[in-house]
Design a protein around this motif. Structure first.
Motif, PDB file in Angstrom:
ATOM      1  N   SER A 190     -14.084  30.346  22.855  1.00 26.34           N
ATOM      2  CA  SER A 190     -15.314  31.080  22.528  1.00 26.34           C
ATOM      3  C   SER A 190     -15.259  32.496  23.090  1.00 26.34           C
ATOM      4  CB  SER A 190     -16.529  30.337  23.088  1.00 26.34           C
ATOM      5  OG  SER A 190     -16.662  29.063  22.490  1.00 26.34           O
ATOM      6  N   LEU A 191     -14.754  32.636  24.317  1.00 24.70           N
ATOM      7  CA  LEU A 191     -14.638  33.966  24.918  1.00 24.70           C
ATOM      8  C   LEU A 191     -13.687  34.836  24.108  1.00 24.70           C
ATOM      9  CD1 LEU A 191     -15.390  35.783  27.334  1.00 24.70           C
ATOM     10  CD2 LEU A 191     -13.393  34.855  28.522  1.00 24.70           C
ATOM     11  N   ALA A 192     -12.572  34.254  23.682  1.00 27.36           N
ATOM     12  CA  ALA A 192     -11.615  35.007  22.874  1.00 27.36           C
ATOM     13  C   ALA A 192     -12.221  35.429  21.541  1.00 27.36           C
ATOM     14  CB  ALA A 192     -10.359  34.166  22.645  1.00 27.36           C
ATOM     15  N   LEU A 193     -12.953  34.519  20.897  1.00 28.29           N
ATOM     16  CA  LEU A 193     -13.586  34.858  19.620  1.00 28.29           C
ATOM     17  C   LEU A 193     -14.623  35.964  19.799  1.00 28.29           C
ATOM     18  CD1 LEU A 193     -14.125  31.275  18.136  1.00 28.29           C
ATOM     19  CD2 LEU A 193     -12.518  32.988  17.305  1.00 28.29           C
ATOM     20  N   LYS A 194     -15.380  35.871  20.870  1.00 30.87           N
ATOM     21  CA  LYS A 194     -16.416  36.877  21.124  1.00 30.87           C
ATOM     22  C   LYS A 194     -15.814  38.271  21.232  1.00 30.87           C
ATOM     23  CE  LYS A 194     -20.030  38.102  24.445  1.00 30.87           C
ATOM     24  NZ  LYS A 194     -20.703  37.743  25.714  1.00 30.87           N
ATOM     25  N   GLU A 246     -17.942  30.929  18.166  1.00 34.45           N
ATOM     26  CA  GLU A 246     -17.810  30.040  19.317  1.00 34.45           C
ATOM     27  C   GLU A 246     -17.205  28.705  18.904  1.00 34.45           C
ATOM     28  OE1 GLU A 246     -21.813  29.713  20.720  1.00 34.45           O
ATOM     29  OE2 GLU A 246     -22.424  28.357  19.118  1.00 34.45           O
ATOM     30  N   CYS A 247     -16.721  27.988  19.908  1.00 33.94           N
ATOM     31  CA  CYS A 247     -16.073  26.700  19.664  1.00 33.94           C
ATOM     32  C   CYS A 247     -16.453  25.737  20.788  1.00 33.94           C
ATOM     33  CB  CYS A 247     -14.553  26.890  19.618  1.00 33.94           C
ATOM     34  SG  CYS A 247     -13.616  25.374  19.396  1.00 33.94           S
ATOM     35  N   PHE A 248     -16.921  24.556  20.406  1.00 31.94           N
ATOM     36  CA  PHE A 248     -17.223  23.506  21.372  1.00 31.94           C
ATOM     37  C   PHE A 248     -16.280  22.332  21.110  1.00 31.94           C
ATOM     38  CE2 PHE A 248     -21.177  25.836  20.726  1.00 31.94           C
ATOM     39  CZ  PHE A 248     -21.535  26.139  22.038  1.00 31.94           C
TER      40      PHE A 248
END
Length: 748
Positions: free
Chosen positions: A657-661, A633-635
């Motif tokens: 984050s969605l792409a990483l998931k 995830e990334c914030f």
């Protein structure tokens, strides 16, 4: 035959595609739809006719009309032949409604609220008209000093610089771009240390260049390692004593860190000030025009490359003489034709009649003559050329004085003291040539070539754009090949290429092939015969130390320079924050497959790293967390909660984050975001942050993709941000910021 030749000279001009693009975008008159309604030749005709109209003010009747026709033709031919170009405001505005022909102005900053805000208003008026502004904040009382009218305390010069900076953000120069400013503070001001560090964070006071006004007394204290007094300008009281070398090192450290502050040797400037009745406190934004309050820049440059006589292997001195004298008359006429933004500026500009005739194409001329830039022969030739131009310019000014009278502030001037009746207080300066050198098709100012070739994007392809003179030499000498041209374009320089003969390598030097000492010595060679100052960048390699900067400053002072600006390649690097065991970068991760089902919910605790990146919109915080499968995830945090910037960055973080998931790799995400630009870059060199997405890409690449830091990547020419016009890399040259792809120049 002669008539046809004359007609051709007055209707044709040879321009590159880039020059045409720049003219169409920024210079040519446009209709309401933004479409050009004049050709380049029409622009030059417009300018020549408008500037020649000044002849009618000095000679009425038939004599004036004859002079108008004569000089309209001379001015036009000089520009169409690309032998001379005036500064950008003259090309843009002469003969048009605005008629504001000056590039820059200096304004006073008085130690009162009324004075400070009157100048703020004047700054806005000037920026609206298309000019840049220089200020000395040295008269302002220091921070926390008493304000008797309110029994409060002063907030100090740096706080008011921030107000001027904020105003600049809101007003575009001539309705097209944000203005440029120079902020100067004397080295003996009590707030000097705050001033030196006010731009250490690259997101502060972004519309200012800053320079320290260094005095002879300070340099003497540095040499003897003595103490130096800081003095309250309100009452002349000494507020503090500091170690001169310690303060000198702080100045050098700031320049080492990110190129700010520069240095101007203010006592030397005033020692050469031709009108001592009007002391000089500041300069224009690029520091080459030394002006008293309310004075203005009136600049133009001669293209030296076109005065090479191939048959004799020397300069055509007679042609150069004629062009210098015609250019001086042109610039004196500009003073009459100018529509000044303030009455005080008109009075001072017409009283002093300062003009600044400079040069461009110097590196091109050296190459044609086979003289290396970094050589004793190169220095001697520089002195010879500039002495000739300066002497001929003064002769032209004397001729104009006999014809039109001396300048208004002649009484009390150094010229009067010498009995030298001249029309202009100054005649020469070497200013940034930016886009006008691109129009003229030559190298900029007195700088060496920035590169022999570039990789330029055309029709979605990277193509080598090689200096045509180098191509000609390569073909004549038999070492030309397409493969070599591509290699030169990728490297920028020919140094170290086995295919290029040694003598060619020696002459075809670029700015990064040349040591800082030779840069300073070349600047000093030109300064010996220049009325005002010189805009030039002293390039330092990335590995240069603070002590190297100090040596450059000392050398510049000892050789008689009036100022110096250094730039260490790649010096505005992002700052990184990390904590605990995550401070060590992990090994590069393998490619990830779709993991959404396997992950099935977020663990309660994840480990990661937060990096702080400086952007053109303020500090950006990028947090990257991993789970057992890899990047998860990334914030992204930017700006205050609830604002547009915060919403945008939050949304970007959620999508990453969605792409990483779902298995996207950091390399894929970084590749998609890298290079996006929004016109507000931060930093310099390969680590320049072009936008918020580009900053996120850099953070992810640094954390996850350490293997991408290859030697090949490090060989790229250094950039300092993205061009707001075309998105290509910006570079620092002539004390300014320019784009070699499209010709954009921050200095005009």
């Amino acid at each position: 035959m002669e008539a046809r030749r004359e007609n051709r000279e007055l209707t044709d001009i040879e321009l590159t595609e880039n020059a045409l693009a720049v003219l169409r975008k920024r210079y040519l008159k446009k209709n309401d739809r933004g479409e050009p309604v004049e050709r380049p030749v029409d622009m030059f005709r417009r300018v020549a006719a408008n500037i020649a109209e000044a002849e009618l003010k000095f000679k009425p009747g038939e004599e004036g009309r004859a002079l108008y026709e004569e000089y309209r033709g001379r001015f036009l031919r000089m520009m169409l032949e690309r032998r001379f170009m005036p500064n950008s405001p003259t090309l843009m505005n002469a003969g048009r409604e605005l008629q504001q022909l000056s590039a820059c102005f200096v304004l006073p900053v008085e130690d009162s609220i009324d004075g400070i805000y009157d100048t703020l208003k004047h700054q806005a008026i000037i920026h609206k008209s298309g000019g840049g502004t220089g200020f000395a904040f040295s008269r302002l009382r220091p921070k926390n000093d008493i304000v008797r009218s309110t029994m409060g305390v002063s907030s100090g010069p740096v706080s008011f610089m921030a107000i001027y900076d904020a105003s600049t953000d809101k007003i575009k120069q001539g309705g097209t771009r944000r203005g440029a400013n120079m902020g100067i503070l004397r080295v003996d001001h009590p707030d000097i240390e705050e001033f030196i560090t006010c731009k250490n964070d690259n997101d502060q006071i972004t519309n200012f260049n800053i320079s320290v006004a260094v005095t002879d007394a300070f340099m003497e204290a540095v040499e003897r390692d003595g103490e130096f007094e800081l003095v309250n300008p309100r009452n002349g009281e000494v507020t503090k004593r500091v170690g001169a070398r310690e303060l000198f090192k702080k100045i050098a450290y700031g320049a080492w860190l990110n190129g700010e502050p520069g240095v101007v040797f203010i006592d030397r400037i005033n020692a050469d000030n031709p009108t001592p009745q009007f002391p000089i406190e500041s300069t224009n934004p690029c520091s080459e025009a030394h002006l008293p309050p309310y004075d203005s820049c009136n600049l133009g440059s001669i293209n030296l490359a076109l005065f090479y006589d191939e048959e004799r292997g020397d300069v055509d001195w007679d042609e150069l003489r004629q062009t210098v004298r015609t250019a001086v008359r042109f610039l004196d006429n500009v003073i009459e034709q100018n529509n000044y933004p303030l009455p005080q500026i008109e009075e001072m500009s017409k009283g002093n009649r300062r003009i600044g005739l400079g040069v461009m194409g110097f590196a091109d001329l050296l190459i044609k003559m086979g003289i290396p830039y970094d050589s004793e022969e190169g220095l001697a030739f520089a002195e010879r050329v500039m002495r000739f131009i300066d002497e001929e310019a003064w002769e032209a000014s004397r001729g104009l004085a006999a014809e039109r009278g001396v300048f208004g502030h002649y009484e009390g001037s150094r010229h009067e003291a010498r009995g030298d009746r001249v029309r202009n207080a100054t005649v020469t300066t070497i200013a940034p040539t930016g886009t006008i050198s691109l129009i003229a098709g030559c190298s900029g100012g007195i700088e060496p070539l920035y590169a022999v070739a570039f990789m330029r994007r055309q029709a979605d392809m990277e193509m080598p754009d090689v200096n045509p003179e180098f191509v000609r030499v390569a073909r004549e000498r038999g070492f030309y090949s397409e493969e070599l041209m591509k290699k030169v374009a990728e490297q920028g320089s020919v140094r170290g290429l086995e295919e290029v003969p040694e003598d060619v390598q020696r002459v075809w030097v670029t700015s990064h092939d040349i040591s800082p000492e030779w840069h300073v010595r070349m600047q000093a060679a030109f300064q010996k015969h220049t009325s005002m100052g010189i805009s030039k960048t002293i390039n330092l390699p990335n590995e240069a130390t603070v002590e190297d900067v100090e040596r450059a400053y000392r050398l510049a002072y000892s050789l008689g320079c009036k100022g110096i600006a250094v730039y260490r390649d790649g010096s505005r690097e992002e700052q990184v924050l990390s904590t605990g065991k995550t401070a060590k970068q992990p090994e590069p991760q393998p490619r990830h497959v779709s993991l959404a089902e396997a992950r099935n919910g977020r663990p309660r605790t994840l480990t990661g790293v937060t990096k702080k990146i400086r952007t053109g919109h303020g500090p950006l915080y990028v947090t990257m967390n991993d789970d057992e499968f890899g990047p998860r995830e990334c914030f992204i945090v930017l700006g205050k909660p609830g604002g547009t910037a915060s919403a945008f960055s939050d949304a970007l973080g959620r999508m990453i984050s969605l792409a990483l998931k779902h298995g996207a790799t950091p390399a894929e995400i970084s590749h998609q975001l890298k290079g996006i630009q929004d016109g507000h870059p931060a930093g310099v060199g390969p680590n320049a942050v072009l936008s918020v997405p580009d900053g996120v890409a850099k953070a992810m690449a640094e954390h996850y993709l350490v293997e991408e830091d290859t030697a090949e990547a490090r060989e790229e020419l250094p950039i300092i941000g993205a061009c707001p016009d075309c998105g290509s890399g910006l570079t620092r040259q002539e004390g300014c910021v320019v784009c070699h792809s499209c010709g954009y120049s921050k200095c005009g």
